[in-house]
Design an enzyme around this catalytic site. Structure first.
Site, PDB file in Angstrom:
ATOM      1  CE  LYS A  43      79.311  19.318 -38.913  1.00 56.15           C
ATOM      2  NZ  LYS A  43      79.178  19.751 -40.319  1.00 56.15           N
ATOM      3  CE1 TYR A 270     102.854  31.287 -17.267  1.00 55.26           C
ATOM      4  CE2 TYR A 270     100.669  30.657 -18.005  1.00 55.26           C
ATOM      5  CZ  TYR A 270     101.864  30.340 -17.405  1.00 55.26           C
ATOM      6  OH  TYR A 270     102.063  29.079 -16.949  1.00 55.26           O
TER       7      TYR A 270
HETATM    8  C1  LIG Z   1      77.822  20.159 -40.514  1.00 62.66           C
HETATM    9  C2  LIG Z   1      76.923  19.801 -41.599  1.00 62.66           C
HETATM   10  C3  LIG Z   1      75.535  20.012 -41.474  1.00 62.66           C
HETATM   11  C4  LIG Z   1      74.920  20.669 -40.265  1.00 62.66           C
HETATM   12  O1  LIG Z   1      75.135  22.039 -40.314  1.00 62.66           O
HETATM   13  P1  LIG Z   1      74.514  23.031 -39.210  1.00 62.66           P
HETATM   14  O2  LIG Z   1      74.724  24.369 -39.774  1.00 62.66           O
HETATM   15  O3  LIG Z   1      75.278  22.778 -37.956  1.00 62.66           O
HETATM   16  O4  LIG Z   1      73.095  22.659 -39.071  1.00 62.66           O
HETATM   17  C5  LIG Z   1      74.727  19.591 -42.506  1.00 62.66           C
HETATM   18  N1  LIG Z   1      75.244  19.008 -43.607  1.00 62.66           N
HETATM   19  C6  LIG Z   1      76.570  18.804 -43.763  1.00 62.66           C
HETATM   20  C7  LIG Z   1      77.068  18.171 -45.015  1.00 62.66           C
HETATM   21  C8  LIG Z   1      77.451  19.196 -42.778  1.00 62.66           C
HETATM   22  O5  LIG Z   1      78.765  19.006 -42.940  1.00 62.66           O
END
Ligand SMILES: *Cc1c(COP(=O)(O)O)cnc(C)c1O
Length: 377
Positions: A43, A270
């Site tokens: 993702k 800045y």
């Molecule tokens: C993001 C996510 C994961 C992966 O999590 P990590 O801690 O990055 O391994 C797994 N399951 C779901 C439903 C997620 O949203």
């Protein structure tokens, strides 16, 4: 092939993505959960690494499934000829149901509206949509409450053209090693699954865990493990570095754009928050918070130049960051600067950067904007 003029117009700041390190990590995690399928969570543009090249590499390395959060990312994977199941791990809007059907994505369901919309879209298209029922065991983001699971299934399980392939949950406190809470949530999930089965609502595939569960809790691997951040070379918590070894996939580098010598008592950047005490040599690096190099690193972070650590001074701006190179000899305009990764004997990890900005590795990696060019090696 890129034309020479395109290369020179692209600027010196790049994120180098090591696809072979990524594939090795996929294999390492597969070995850790040998009996389960591996759903590679890619993702948020593959935590900043680029969803399409990473998706292709994950499948090549043996990931049986992929997970994203937006329909757009799922569609991109399909348009690039990826045919393994692609899960939408987040809730989506009912009006996206037609596109989910068109792209053959596996949806998470935690509302009746979405179940009905998906069923309609599948009927219209004349095939079925695979869906996984999401149970909320304590994260309280989305998911059906365990108490309401039976009623939900009574109203939605038999909707036409939905294939209830799986049921899952996501833990709230596993990364923090709060096993008491995690085990409570796991038991609640398993109880819910068996209550549903007693009523005739069956789900062939169960799953509960991301990277932490994959690494530390083989008793909770079930049918699918869903690692995300570990695939990119970072365990969710430093304690897990002793249990499993994975390789960082991203290196972030740039070049010195400009060098200046400043007399004592000169304010820099800045707001003039940083003032030189003695004569200082400073260098300008063309990356800023507009690239996702967070402003929180102002006066805190470090970069590597000439194999040495240079401190960030002053406030990071949208496109530039200033570093102190007073004690690093022979630095010239055009020299390589490493922001993430190693140079000579020195190394900066995403965990170091996360520490400086009081955040987590996920934000460091996934926060890197699209405009930073990704180069795959
Ligand atoms: C993001 C996510 C994961 C992966 O999590 P990590 O801690 O990055 O391994 C797994 N399951 C779901 C439903 C997620 O949203």
């Amino acid at each position: 092939m890129l034309q020479r003029s395109e290369i020179s117009s692209q600027g010196p700041t790049i994120a180098e993505i090591d696809l072979s390190a990524f594939k090795e990590n996929v294999k390492t995690l597969k070995l850790t959960a040998k009996k389960s399928m591996l759903l590679a969570v890619i993702k948020t543009n593959a935590y900043g690494h680029g969803v399409v090249p990473i998706g292709l590499a994950a499948v090549e390395a043996g990931a049986e499934r992929l997970g994203v959060t937006t329909v757009k990312e799922g569609a991109l994977l399909r348009e690039n000829d990826i045919s393994v199941p692609v899960h939408l791990l987040s809730a989506v809007m009912p009006e996206q149901a037609d596109e989910i059907a068109a792209k053959n994505l596996t949806a998470s369901v935690s509302s009746k509206e979405l179940a009905v919309a998906l069923s309609r879209a599948a009927v219209k298209k004349g095939n079925s949509i695979s869906v996984h029922l999401k149970i909320d065991t304590g994260l309280h983001r989305f998911g059906i409450e365990p108490d309401e699971a039976i009623a939900f299934c009574q109203s939605c399980y038999h909707l036409p053209n939905l294939h209830w392939e799986g049921i899952y949950t996501h833990f709230s406190s596993a990364d923090e090693a709060d096993w008491e809470t995690t085990e409570k949530q796991y038991k609640l999930f398993m109880r819910t699954v068996s209550k549903l089965a007693d009523q005739g609502f069956f789900f062939p595939i169960y799953h509960v865990g991301g990277s932490t569960i994959t690494i530390e809790r083989s008793d909770m691997h079930l049918d699918i493990v869903r690692p995300g951040i570990a695939l990119f070379g970072y365990q969710p918590d430093a304690r897990q570095e002793k249990i499993i070894s994975v390789k960082p996939v991203m290196k972030l580098k740039s070049k010195i754009l400009h060098i200046k010598e400043l007399p004592p008592k000169t304010p820099v950047g800045y707001g003039g928050e940083y003032v030189t005490e003695t004569t200082k040599k400073i260098a300008v690096v063309p990356i800023g918070h507009g690239d996702g190099y967070q402003r929180a690193l102002s006066n805190k972070g470090e970069m590597l130049v000439g194999g040495k650590r240079a401190k960030i001074i002053g406030t990071i701006s949208l496109d530039q960051t200033l570093i102190d190179i007073t004690n690093i000899p022979n630095v010239k305009v055009g020299d390589e600067v490493v922001l993430l990764g190693s140079q000579g004997d020195e190394m900066i990890s995403a965990r170091d950067i996360a520490g400086w900005m009081d955040s987590i590795v996920d934000e460091v990696l996934a926060g890197l904007m699209e405009r930073v060019r990704r180069v795959y090696v």
